[in-house]
Motif scaffolding. Structure first.
Motif, PDB file in Angstrom:
ATOM      1  N   ALA A 162     -10.793  -0.987  -1.377  1.00  0.00           N
ATOM      2  CA  ALA A 162     -11.956  -1.638  -0.770  1.00  0.00           C
ATOM      3  C   ALA A 162     -12.090  -3.076  -1.263  1.00  0.00           C
ATOM      4  CB  ALA A 162     -13.221  -0.845  -1.097  1.00  0.00           C
ATOM      5  N   PHE A 163     -11.700  -3.346  -2.505  1.00  0.00           N
ATOM      6  CA  PHE A 163     -11.726  -4.711  -3.020  1.00  0.00           C
ATOM      7  C   PHE A 163     -10.774  -5.603  -2.216  1.00  0.00           C
ATOM      8  CE2 PHE A 163     -13.025  -2.336  -6.865  1.00  0.00           C
ATOM      9  CZ  PHE A 163     -14.185  -3.029  -7.179  1.00  0.00           C
ATOM     10  N   ALA A 164      -9.549  -5.101  -1.972  1.00  0.00           N
ATOM     11  CA  ALA A 164      -8.564  -5.875  -1.233  1.00  0.00           C
ATOM     12  C   ALA A 164      -9.007  -6.094   0.209  1.00  0.00           C
ATOM     13  CB  ALA A 164      -7.207  -5.173  -1.273  1.00  0.00           C
ATOM     14  N   MET A 165      -9.605  -5.069   0.812  1.00  0.00           N
ATOM     15  CA  MET A 165     -10.071  -5.196   2.192  1.00  0.00           C
ATOM     16  C   MET A 165     -11.188  -6.228   2.284  1.00  0.00           C
ATOM     17  SD  MET A 165      -8.227  -3.030   3.985  1.00  0.00           S
ATOM     18  CE  MET A 165      -9.082  -2.506   5.466  1.00  0.00           C
ATOM     19  N   ALA A 166     -12.042  -6.307   1.257  1.00  0.00           N
ATOM     20  CA  ALA A 166     -13.144  -7.263   1.254  1.00  0.00           C
ATOM     21  C   ALA A 166     -12.639  -8.702   1.197  1.00  0.00           C
ATOM     22  CB  ALA A 166     -14.081  -6.981   0.087  1.00  0.00           C
ATOM     23  N   GLU A 167     -11.505  -8.924   0.539  1.00  0.00           N
ATOM     24  CA  GLU A 167     -10.947 -10.268   0.415  1.00  0.00           C
ATOM     25  C   GLU A 167     -10.078 -10.656   1.608  1.00  0.00           C
ATOM     26  OE1 GLU A 167     -11.557 -12.490  -1.994  1.00  0.00           O
ATOM     27  OE2 GLU A 167     -12.998 -11.085  -2.821  1.00  0.00           O
ATOM     28  N   MET A 168      -9.771  -9.683   2.459  1.00  0.00           N
ATOM     29  CA  MET A 168      -8.819  -9.902   3.546  1.00  0.00           C
ATOM     30  C   MET A 168      -9.230 -11.034   4.479  1.00  0.00           C
ATOM     31  SD  MET A 168      -7.659  -7.064   6.334  1.00  0.00           S
ATOM     32  CE  MET A 168      -9.393  -6.813   6.784  1.00  0.00           C
ATOM     33  N   ALA A 169     -10.500 -11.096   4.872  1.00  0.00           N
ATOM     34  CA  ALA A 169     -10.954 -12.095   5.838  1.00  0.00           C
ATOM     35  C   ALA A 169     -10.785 -13.509   5.311  1.00  0.00           C
ATOM     36  CB  ALA A 169     -12.415 -11.834   6.209  1.00  0.00           C
ATOM     37  N   LYS A 170     -11.031 -13.705   4.001  1.00  0.00           N
ATOM     38  CA  LYS A 170     -10.913 -15.041   3.418  1.00  0.00           C
ATOM     39  C   LYS A 170      -9.460 -15.451   3.218  1.00  0.00           C
ATOM     40  CE  LYS A 170     -13.595 -14.160  -0.104  1.00  0.00           C
ATOM     41  NZ  LYS A 170     -14.330 -14.332  -1.377  1.00  0.00           N
ATOM     42  N   LEU A 171      -8.644 -14.500   2.782  1.00  0.00           N
ATOM     43  CA  LEU A 171      -7.261 -14.828   2.445  1.00  0.00           C
ATOM     44  C   LEU A 171      -6.325 -14.785   3.645  1.00  0.00           C
ATOM     45  CD1 LEU A 171      -6.836 -12.795  -0.857  1.00  0.00           C
ATOM     46  CD2 LEU A 171      -7.236 -15.245  -0.645  1.00  0.00           C
ATOM     47  N   GLN A 172      -6.733 -14.041   4.692  1.00  0.00           N
ATOM     48  CA  GLN A 172      -5.833 -13.739   5.804  1.00  0.00           C
ATOM     49  C   GLN A 172      -4.575 -13.043   5.303  1.00  0.00           C
ATOM     50  OE1 GLN A 172      -6.444 -14.433   9.436  1.00  0.00           O
ATOM     51  NE2 GLN A 172      -8.343 -14.152   8.274  1.00  0.00           N
ATOM     52  N   LYS A 173      -4.737 -12.359   4.189  1.00  0.00           N
ATOM     53  CA  LYS A 173      -3.675 -11.548   3.615  1.00  0.00           C
ATOM     54  C   LYS A 173      -4.310 -10.291   3.041  1.00  0.00           C
ATOM     55  CE  LYS A 173      -0.350 -15.177   2.433  1.00  0.00           C
ATOM     56  NZ  LYS A 173       0.511 -15.761   1.360  1.00  0.00           N
ATOM     57  N   LEU A 174      -3.477  -9.288   2.839  1.00  0.00           N
ATOM     58  CA  LEU A 174      -3.987  -8.034   2.300  1.00  0.00           C
ATOM     59  C   LEU A 174      -3.080  -7.569   1.167  1.00  0.00           C
ATOM     60  CD1 LEU A 174      -6.053  -5.698   2.634  1.00  0.00           C
ATOM     61  CD2 LEU A 174      -4.360  -4.577   4.094  1.00  0.00           C
ATOM     62  N   ALA A 175      -3.694  -7.145   0.077  1.00  0.00           N
ATOM     63  CA  ALA A 175      -2.946  -6.601  -1.054  1.00  0.00           C
ATOM     64  C   ALA A 175      -2.789  -5.095  -0.868  1.00  0.00           C
ATOM     65  CB  ALA A 175      -3.668  -6.903  -2.361  1.00  0.00           C
ATOM     66  N   VAL A 176      -1.544  -4.637  -0.810  1.00  0.00           N
ATOM     67  CA  VAL A 176      -1.278  -3.215  -0.605  1.00  0.00           C
ATOM     68  C   VAL A 176      -0.436  -2.662  -1.746  1.00  0.00           C
ATOM     69  CG1 VAL A 176      -1.432  -3.367   1.900  1.00  0.00           C
ATOM     70  CG2 VAL A 176       0.791  -3.651   0.780  1.00  0.00           C
ATOM     71  N   ASP A 177      -0.665  -1.394  -2.031  1.00  0.00           N
ATOM     72  CA  ASP A 177       0.131  -0.681  -3.026  1.00  0.00           C
ATOM     73  C   ASP A 177       0.979   0.373  -2.320  1.00  0.00           C
ATOM     74  OD1 ASP A 177      -0.481  -1.648  -5.669  1.00  0.00           O
ATOM     75  OD2 ASP A 177      -2.515  -0.883  -5.354  1.00  0.00           O
ATOM     76  N   PRO A 178       2.273   0.454  -2.645  1.00  0.00           N
ATOM     77  CA  PRO A 178       3.090   1.537  -2.085  1.00  0.00           C
ATOM     78  C   PRO A 178       2.651   2.877  -2.654  1.00  0.00           C
ATOM     79  CG  PRO A 178       4.331   0.310  -3.736  1.00  0.00           C
ATOM     80  CD  PRO A 178       3.038  -0.421  -3.543  1.00  0.00           C
ATOM     81  N   VAL A 179       2.579   3.885  -1.801  1.00  0.00           N
ATOM     82  CA  VAL A 179       2.102   5.204  -2.229  1.00  0.00           C
ATOM     83  C   VAL A 179       3.269   6.189  -2.351  1.00  0.00           C
ATOM     84  CG1 VAL A 179       0.600   7.157  -1.651  1.00  0.00           C
ATOM     85  CG2 VAL A 179      -0.169   4.816  -1.209  1.00  0.00           C
ATOM     86  N   VAL A 180       3.915   6.485  -1.227  1.00  0.00           N
ATOM     87  CA  VAL A 180       5.007   7.457  -1.241  1.00  0.00           C
ATOM     88  C   VAL A 180       5.835   7.298   0.030  1.00  0.00           C
ATOM     89  CG1 VAL A 180       3.661   9.295  -0.122  1.00  0.00           C
ATOM     90  CG2 VAL A 180       5.586   9.915  -1.592  1.00  0.00           C
ATOM     91  N   ARG A 181       7.114   7.596  -0.076  1.00  0.00           N
ATOM     92  CA  ARG A 181       7.985   7.662   1.103  1.00  0.00           C
ATOM     93  C   ARG A 181       8.234   9.135   1.415  1.00  0.00           C
ATOM     94  NH1 ARG A 181      13.528   4.368   1.994  1.00  0.00           N
ATOM     95  NH2 ARG A 181      11.960   2.888   2.760  1.00  0.00           N
ATOM     96  N   ILE A 182       7.996   9.505   2.680  1.00  0.00           N
ATOM     97  CA  ILE A 182       8.242  10.868   3.145  1.00  0.00           C
ATOM     98  C   ILE A 182       9.457  10.849   4.058  1.00  0.00           C
ATOM     99  CG2 ILE A 182       7.338  12.853   4.398  1.00  0.00           C
ATOM    100  CD1 ILE A 182       5.785  12.349   1.873  1.00  0.00           C
ATOM    101  N   ASP A 183      10.467  11.608   3.712  1.00  0.00           N
ATOM    102  CA  ASP A 183      11.629  11.800   4.585  1.00  0.00           C
ATOM    103  C   ASP A 183      11.432  13.100   5.339  1.00  0.00           C
ATOM    104  OD1 ASP A 183      13.332   9.515   3.870  1.00  0.00           O
ATOM    105  OD2 ASP A 183      13.408  10.454   1.893  1.00  0.00           O
ATOM    106  N   LEU A 184      11.581  13.048   6.660  1.00  0.00           N
ATOM    107  CA  LEU A 184      11.370  14.233   7.490  1.00  0.00           C
ATOM    108  C   LEU A 184      12.214  14.120   8.744  1.00  0.00           C
ATOM    109  CD1 LEU A 184       7.875  13.940   9.272  1.00  0.00           C
ATOM    110  CD2 LEU A 184       9.074  12.019   8.258  1.00  0.00           C
ATOM    111  N   SER A 185      12.237  15.162   9.533  1.00  0.00           N
ATOM    112  CA  SER A 185      12.979  15.125  10.783  1.00  0.00           C
ATOM    113  C   SER A 185      12.153  14.451  11.874  1.00  0.00           C
ATOM    114  CB  SER A 185      13.344  16.551  11.223  1.00  0.00           C
ATOM    115  OG  SER A 185      12.163  17.274  11.576  1.00  0.00           O
TER     116      SER A 185
END
Length: 212
Positions: A162-185
């Motif tokens: 929520a902190f990163a989303m709040a700064e998004m409008a000013k920065l025109q960028k978003l800070a994201v953290d990788p969570v997990v990669r799921i391999d599937l069919s």
């Protein structure tokens, strides 16, 4: 005589340390699942780091409760019809809608054509989870990057606070953290997509959000 102290509030123009990797915002228009064109603020997840955690899923399931979608990925035990482990990823309905819409924007070939070209004749049923195994991990995500090749698919999940989303409008960028990669069919990805399409009409109405 004491001097008056003046407080100066400095506007924040950077995200907090540790919030994640900054990715650029892109304004775009996409066609939603209802056929309407929607203005969205999108992000190129190609700029985001690949998740360190990996999980190979044998089956998928979906649970919708209290305006939250839980995407469930599981592994089966060898030789018996029981579950070894689960990864449960919670996404808000608006983020889930954006994910489904992003699949609908795939063209030349589109998603359904990719499924047919992979030779998928029957879409598997979602697994009914009667009881979760001890090896269950629960995570949250806002965005999904998806890739398909042959009969294999890959889903990279990312989270923005929520902190990163709040700064998004000013920065025109978003800070994201990788969570997990799921391999599937691809077949299981199609089953997941089809179930989410059925659920979308019951989602609460959201204001235009962001899309991956």
């Amino acid at each position: 005589m004491s001097k008056a102290q003046h407080r100066v509030d400095v506007g924040r123009n950077v995200v907090r340390s540790g919030e994640g990797t900054l990715i650029s915002a892109v304004h775009d228009h996409i066609v939603g699942t209802d056929g309407q064109t929607v203005a969205v603020l999108g992000f190129n997840l190609q700029d985001a780091p690949v998740p360190d955690r990996r999980y190979a899923a044998d089956f998928v399931s979906v649970l919708y409760k209290r305006d939250v979608i839980k995407l469930i990925f599981g592994q089966e035990k060898l030789g018996v019809n029981s579950i070894r482990s689960l990864v449960v990823i919670a996404m808000h309905t608006g983020d889930t809608r954006n994910f489904v819409t992003s699949l609908a924007t795939i063209q030349n070939p589109n998603f359904d054509e990719i499924v047919r070209q992979a030779g998928i004749v029957t879409i598997p049923s979602l697994r009914i989870i009667e009881e979760e195994p001890e090896q269950t991990i629960a995570l949250t995500a806002n965005f999904v990057a998806t890739a398909m090749a042959g009969r294999a698919a890959c889903m990279d999940f990312y989270s923005a606070s929520a902190f990163a989303m709040a700064e998004m409008a000013k920065l025109q960028k978003l800070a994201v953290d990788p969570v997990v990669r799921i391999d599937l069919s691809i077949a299981n990805l199609a089953a997941l997509r089809d179930e989410l399409i059925k659920l979308i009409p019951s989602f609460p109405l959201d204001t235009p959000g962001v899309a991956a």
